[in-house]
Design a protein around this motif. Structure first.
Motif, PDB file in Angstrom:
ATOM      1  N   PRO A 204      -4.451  -4.558 -11.335  1.00 12.82           N
ATOM      2  CA  PRO A 204      -4.392  -3.098 -11.322  1.00 12.82           C
ATOM      3  C   PRO A 204      -4.279  -2.559  -9.904  1.00 12.82           C
ATOM      4  O   PRO A 204      -4.490  -3.280  -8.924  1.00 12.82           O
ATOM      5  N   VAL A 205      -3.963  -1.284  -9.807  1.00 10.18           N
ATOM      6  CA  VAL A 205      -3.776  -0.665  -8.492  1.00 10.18           C
ATOM      7  C   VAL A 205      -5.060  -0.700  -7.675  1.00 10.18           C
ATOM      8  O   VAL A 205      -5.018  -0.754  -6.433  1.00 10.18           O
ATOM      9  N   GLU A 206      -6.217  -0.699  -8.351  1.00 12.46           N
ATOM     10  CA  GLU A 206      -7.496  -0.685  -7.628  1.00 12.46           C
ATOM     11  C   GLU A 206      -7.663  -1.904  -6.733  1.00 12.46           C
ATOM     12  O   GLU A 206      -8.273  -1.816  -5.659  1.00 12.46           O
ATOM     13  N   ALA A 207      -7.145  -3.060  -7.164  1.00  4.11           N
ATOM     14  CA  ALA A 207      -7.290  -4.278  -6.360  1.00  4.11           C
ATOM     15  C   ALA A 207      -6.476  -4.208  -5.075  1.00  4.11           C
ATOM     16  O   ALA A 207      -6.812  -4.856  -4.078  1.00  4.11           O
ATOM     17  N   TRP A 208      -5.407  -3.406  -5.087  1.00  7.26           N
ATOM     18  CA  TRP A 208      -4.504  -3.294  -3.935  1.00  7.26           C
ATOM     19  C   TRP A 208      -4.843  -2.117  -3.035  1.00  7.26           C
ATOM     20  O   TRP A 208      -4.120  -1.838  -2.074  1.00  7.26           O
ATOM     21  N   SER A 209      -5.924  -1.413  -3.355  1.00 10.26           N
ATOM     22  CA  SER A 209      -6.283  -0.185  -2.643  1.00 10.26           C
ATOM     23  C   SER A 209      -7.523  -0.397  -1.798  1.00 10.26           C
ATOM     24  O   SER A 209      -8.452  -1.108  -2.201  1.00 10.26           O
ATOM     25  N   SER A 210      -7.576   0.241  -0.652  1.00 10.46           N
ATOM     26  CA  SER A 210      -8.767   0.168   0.189  1.00 10.46           C
ATOM     27  C   SER A 210      -9.890   0.975  -0.446  1.00 10.46           C
ATOM     28  O   SER A 210      -9.659   1.868  -1.280  1.00 10.46           O
ATOM     29  N   SER A 211     -11.108   0.679  -0.050  1.00  4.83           N
ATOM     30  CA  SER A 211     -12.246   1.449  -0.553  1.00  4.83           C
ATOM     31  C   SER A 211     -12.109   2.913  -0.164  1.00  4.83           C
ATOM     32  O   SER A 211     -12.529   3.818  -0.897  1.00  4.83           O
ATOM     33  N   ARG A 212     -11.477   3.168   0.966  1.00  3.76           N
ATOM     34  CA  ARG A 212     -11.239   4.529   1.437  1.00  3.76           C
ATOM     35  C   ARG A 212     -10.361   5.296   0.445  1.00  3.76           C
ATOM     36  O   ARG A 212     -10.642   6.446   0.092  1.00  3.76           O
ATOM     37  N   ALA A 213      -9.300   4.644  -0.034  1.00  2.24           N
ATOM     38  CA  ALA A 213      -8.408   5.289  -1.000  1.00  2.24           C
ATOM     39  C   ALA A 213      -9.099   5.466  -2.344  1.00  2.24           C
ATOM     40  O   ALA A 213      -8.945   6.507  -2.999  1.00  2.24           O
ATOM     41  N   LEU A 214      -9.867   4.481  -2.773  1.00  2.00           N
ATOM     42  CA  LEU A 214     -10.526   4.546  -4.077  1.00  2.00           C
ATOM     43  C   LEU A 214     -11.576   5.645  -4.127  1.00  2.00           C
ATOM     44  O   LEU A 214     -11.768   6.281  -5.174  1.00  2.00           O
ATOM     45  N   ARG A 215     -12.238   5.870  -3.008  1.00  2.00           N
ATOM     46  CA  ARG A 215     -13.257   6.928  -2.985  1.00  2.00           C
ATOM     47  C   ARG A 215     -12.648   8.300  -3.272  1.00  2.00           C
ATOM     48  O   ARG A 215     -13.303   9.161  -3.852  1.00  2.00           O
ATOM     49  N   PHE A 269      -2.683   5.968  -7.628  1.00  2.00           N
ATOM     50  CA  PHE A 269      -1.413   5.482  -7.094  1.00  2.00           C
ATOM     51  C   PHE A 269      -0.944   6.296  -5.884  1.00  2.00           C
ATOM     52  O   PHE A 269      -0.656   5.720  -4.821  1.00  2.00           O
ATOM     53  N   PRO A 270      -0.877   7.626  -5.968  1.00  2.00           N
ATOM     54  CA  PRO A 270      -0.524   8.386  -4.750  1.00  2.00           C
ATOM     55  C   PRO A 270      -1.505   8.173  -3.603  1.00  2.00           C
ATOM     56  O   PRO A 270      -1.100   8.138  -2.429  1.00  2.00           O
ATOM     57  N   ALA A 271      -2.796   8.006  -3.933  1.00  2.00           N
ATOM     58  CA  ALA A 271      -3.788   7.771  -2.875  1.00  2.00           C
ATOM     59  C   ALA A 271      -3.535   6.437  -2.186  1.00  2.00           C
ATOM     60  O   ALA A 271      -3.700   6.319  -0.966  1.00  2.00           O
ATOM     61  N   MET A 272      -3.146   5.415  -2.963  1.00  2.00           N
ATOM     62  CA  MET A 272      -2.827   4.120  -2.361  1.00  2.00           C
ATOM     63  C   MET A 272      -1.634   4.247  -1.425  1.00  2.00           C
ATOM     64  O   MET A 272      -1.634   3.689  -0.313  1.00  2.00           O
ATOM     65  N   ILE A 273      -0.602   4.956  -1.856  1.00  2.42           N
ATOM     66  CA  ILE A 273       0.582   5.137  -1.004  1.00  2.42           C
ATOM     67  C   ILE A 273       0.189   5.820   0.307  1.00  2.42           C
ATOM     68  O   ILE A 273       0.570   5.373   1.398  1.00  2.42           O
ATOM     69  N   ASP A 274      -0.558   6.904   0.211  1.00  4.05           N
ATOM     70  CA  ASP A 274      -0.996   7.618   1.418  1.00  4.05           C
ATOM     71  C   ASP A 274      -1.769   6.701   2.345  1.00  4.05           C
ATOM     72  O   ASP A 274      -1.580   6.718   3.574  1.00  4.05           O
ATOM     73  N   ASP A 275      -2.658   5.903   1.775  1.00  4.09           N
ATOM     74  CA  ASP A 275      -3.518   5.043   2.583  1.00  4.09           C
ATOM     75  C   ASP A 275      -2.720   3.907   3.223  1.00  4.09           C
ATOM     76  O   ASP A 275      -2.955   3.562   4.389  1.00  4.09           O
ATOM     77  N   TRP A 276      -1.800   3.302   2.471  1.00  6.03           N
ATOM     78  CA  TRP A 276      -0.937   2.280   3.070  1.00  6.03           C
ATOM     79  C   TRP A 276      -0.157   2.859   4.240  1.00  6.03           C
ATOM     80  O   TRP A 276      -0.036   2.221   5.293  1.00  6.03           O
ATOM     81  N   ARG A 277       0.374   4.048   4.060  1.00 10.08           N
ATOM     82  CA  ARG A 277       1.164   4.646   5.137  1.00 10.08           C
ATOM     83  C   ARG A 277       0.320   4.863   6.386  1.00 10.08           C
ATOM     84  O   ARG A 277       0.741   4.512   7.498  1.00 10.08           O
ATOM     85  N   MET A 278      -0.836   5.440   6.217  1.00  4.89           N
ATOM     86  CA  MET A 278      -1.704   5.664   7.366  1.00  4.89           C
ATOM     87  C   MET A 278      -2.097   4.334   8.012  1.00  4.89           C
ATOM     88  O   MET A 278      -2.087   4.196   9.248  1.00  4.89           O
ATOM     89  N   SER A 279      -2.412   3.344   7.193  1.00  8.10           N
ATOM     90  CA  SER A 279      -2.912   2.071   7.707  1.00  8.10           C
ATOM     91  C   SER A 279      -1.835   1.282   8.430  1.00  8.10           C
ATOM     92  O   SER A 279      -2.090   0.694   9.497  1.00  8.10           O
ATOM     93  N   PHE A 280      -0.621   1.242   7.893  1.00  9.96           N
ATOM     94  CA  PHE A 280       0.459   0.534   8.587  1.00  9.96           C
ATOM     95  C   PHE A 280       0.852   1.262   9.870  1.00  9.96           C
ATOM     96  O   PHE A 280       1.187   0.621  10.871  1.00  9.96           O
ATOM     97  N   HIS A 281       0.819   2.580   9.854  1.00 12.62           N
ATOM     98  CA  HIS A 281       1.124   3.341  11.060  1.00 12.62           C
ATOM     99  C   HIS A 281       0.114   3.031  12.156  1.00 12.62           C
ATOM    100  O   HIS A 281       0.489   2.743  13.303  1.00 12.62           O
TER     101      HIS A 281
END
Length: 495
Positions: A204-215, A269-281
């Motif tokens: 699921p998306v939760e496994a691929w998301s940081s705790s920051r995004a899940l919160r 899902f949108p939260a994961m995208i936002d978090d990946w973008r911030m994190s890779f940047h």
């Protein structure tokens, strides 16, 4: 803890010249991100040593010395135009490590669950696809291993395929959607493409998301199944890649969330995208764009004739409940609709359709428009721009020309006796297509009781809405995506 283990290991094996290593996912034949972005190189060394990196090839470049700190060194190269090959040497005194046959191009990260993990050897026409591999030596592939982590790791612990010039055998085991996307994009761009696969089926998306995004979405529970545990794949399979400068990401996932926190997916899902973008940047020192292009596949089909709303709900939630991408909640995204690509005889189960060529091609249309700013590329299927309710029918005007095939039940209306939002338990009945024009479709509302009003309209709201490439509404080759529209929006919902 992981950093401590690395530093301890380095201390135990260093000798007269000190230790010098590249991080695990650098290797011969790799692709680094081309200009205007700047590629990042990093690795391990002895504290206090000065590392210099030399780049030789079509252009030459020498970096300023960088100091190894806490066992890690890191350099950011000057912008390098697409091409190669290059040789890269990192040196401390007489101690040198070398990468050969390095190309500069665009890096795409491919993530998700089993339909992204689905191998090229499993697709329709697999032998033909694998035979083409040798004709694309500038499309390079790398595959992370399936690993879980309790904490955020700084490097991959394993990989299943090092950076490789594609062979039929390697491509056979590689993600079909990822490989086909890269191959099609090379045909268009004519410069190197690097593909990084990091997938795990059934997750699921939760496994691929940081705790920051899940919160952000109130998702902090733990399931018994290890693959469902929050952030374990983010920790071990995404976080280690953050230093890498990338062009964009592709994502094919959502099936696992049809039965796991389904109602939260429009947030998670949108939260994961936002978090990946911030994190890779941040991880790349500002080189990966803070809004890098993110393409995804809207999930396909599972059970023909199913009356459950699980798949339609996730398709809708994948778009942050708008029905299309990009949208205000998900800027610089693009979506490949796949509900019209079912595979009733797939030997891998109907949830795993074998036609990944059309999926990948539809993703390339979005990438060309969103990531590469190519003008005039139609990458979104037709979507309602206006709906008029008149006695006896609804008139739907689409935002682009449509081709229409009659259907008795692809459209449904919600019949309501009260002024309230429609929901899954509402009285939904078919609304047959009775007339159409170049941009319009007219559906009948005669199945609503005379005492009720039409309070909602939805399209393709089934697990398996049509047979292969046979949905009723297309614009060119692109199917209209599913949608649900309420006359009385539920303002209590928030995402």
């Amino acid at each position: 803890m992981y950093r401590h283990v690395i530093i301890t290991l380095l201390a135990s094996i260093q000798c007269c010249g000190g230790i010098l290593l590249f991080a695990s996912y650098y290797g011969d034949h790799m692709v680094l991100q081309r200009s205007p972005e700047r590629a990042v190189l990093w690795g391990y060394g002895t504290d206090g040593e000065q590392v210099i990196v030399y780049l030789s090839g079509p252009t030459n470049h020498t970096t300023s010395p960088v100091t190894v700190t806490e066992g890690v060194w890191r350099v950011t190269l000057d912008p390098i135009e697409a091409g190669g090959p290059y040789t890269i040497i990192a040196a401390v005194h007489a101690n040198k490590i070398t990468l050969t046959d390095v190309l500069f191009g665009d890096i795409w990260l491919c993530g998700g669950q089993s339909n992204m993990q689905f191998k090229t050897s499993q697709v329709l026409n697999a032998l033909e696809e694998m035979a083409l591999a040798a004709k694309y030596p500038q499309v390079r592939i790398f595959m992370a291993a399936m690993e879980m982590g309790e904490t955020e790791l700084i490097d991959l612990t394993k990989f299943d395929l090092p950076w490789s010039v594609p062979t039929a055998g390697d491509v056979a085991e590689f993600s079909a959607v990822c490989w086909l996307f890269g191959r099609y994009m090379f045909d268009k761009l004519k410069y190197p493409i690097g593909l990084v696969e990091s997938c795990w089926g059934g997750t699921p998306v939760e496994a691929w998301s940081s705790s920051r995004a899940l919160r952000q979405c109130g998702l902090e529970g733990i399931e018994v199944d290890p693959k469902n545990r929050n952030s374990v794949l983010w920790n071990a399979m995404i976080h280690p890649l953050l230093n890498m400068t990338i062009k964009g990401a592709l994502w094919y996932q959502g099936e696992a969330n049809t039965f796991y926190h389904q109602s939260k997916y429009s947030c998670s899902f949108p939260a994961m995208i936002d978090d990946w973008r911030m994190s890779f940047h941040q991880g790349s020192g500002g080189q990966t764009a803070p809004d890098f292009p993110f393409g995804f596949v809207q999930i396909s089909t599972n059970i023909k004739g199913s009356t459950y709303d699980d798949f339609p709900n996730i398709r809708w939630h994948q778009t942050a409940d708008t029905g299309f991408a990009p949208n205000p909640r998900m800027p610089k995204t693009f979506m490949a609709v796949a509900m019209d690509l079912p595979d009733e005889t797939s030997p891998f189960g109907t949830i795993h359709p074998r036609d990944k060529q059309d999926v990948a091609y539809r993703l390339t249309l979005g990438a060309r428009a969103v990531a590469y700013n190519e003008k005039g590329v139609n990458f979104r299927g037709p979507f309602p721009a206006r709906i008029l309710i008149t006695p006896g029918y609804l008139n739907i005007t689409y935002d682009q020309p449509v081709s229409v095939t009659p259907s008795k039940d692809i459209f449904e209306i919600c019949c309501s006796g009260i002024s309230a939002p429609c929901g899954p338990q509402s009285y939904w009945v078919p609304a047959p297509i009775i007339k159409w024009g170049p941009t319009t479709v007219q559906v009948s509302v005669y199945m609503c009781p005379p005492t009720a009003e039409v309070a909602g309209l939805r399209y393709a709201w089934q697990d398996w809405p049509c047979d292969f490439k046979s949905c009723p509404i297309y614009s060119g080759i692109l199917p209209a995506p599913p949608f649900t529209i309420n006359k009385y929006p539920d303002h209590r919902r928030h995402h």
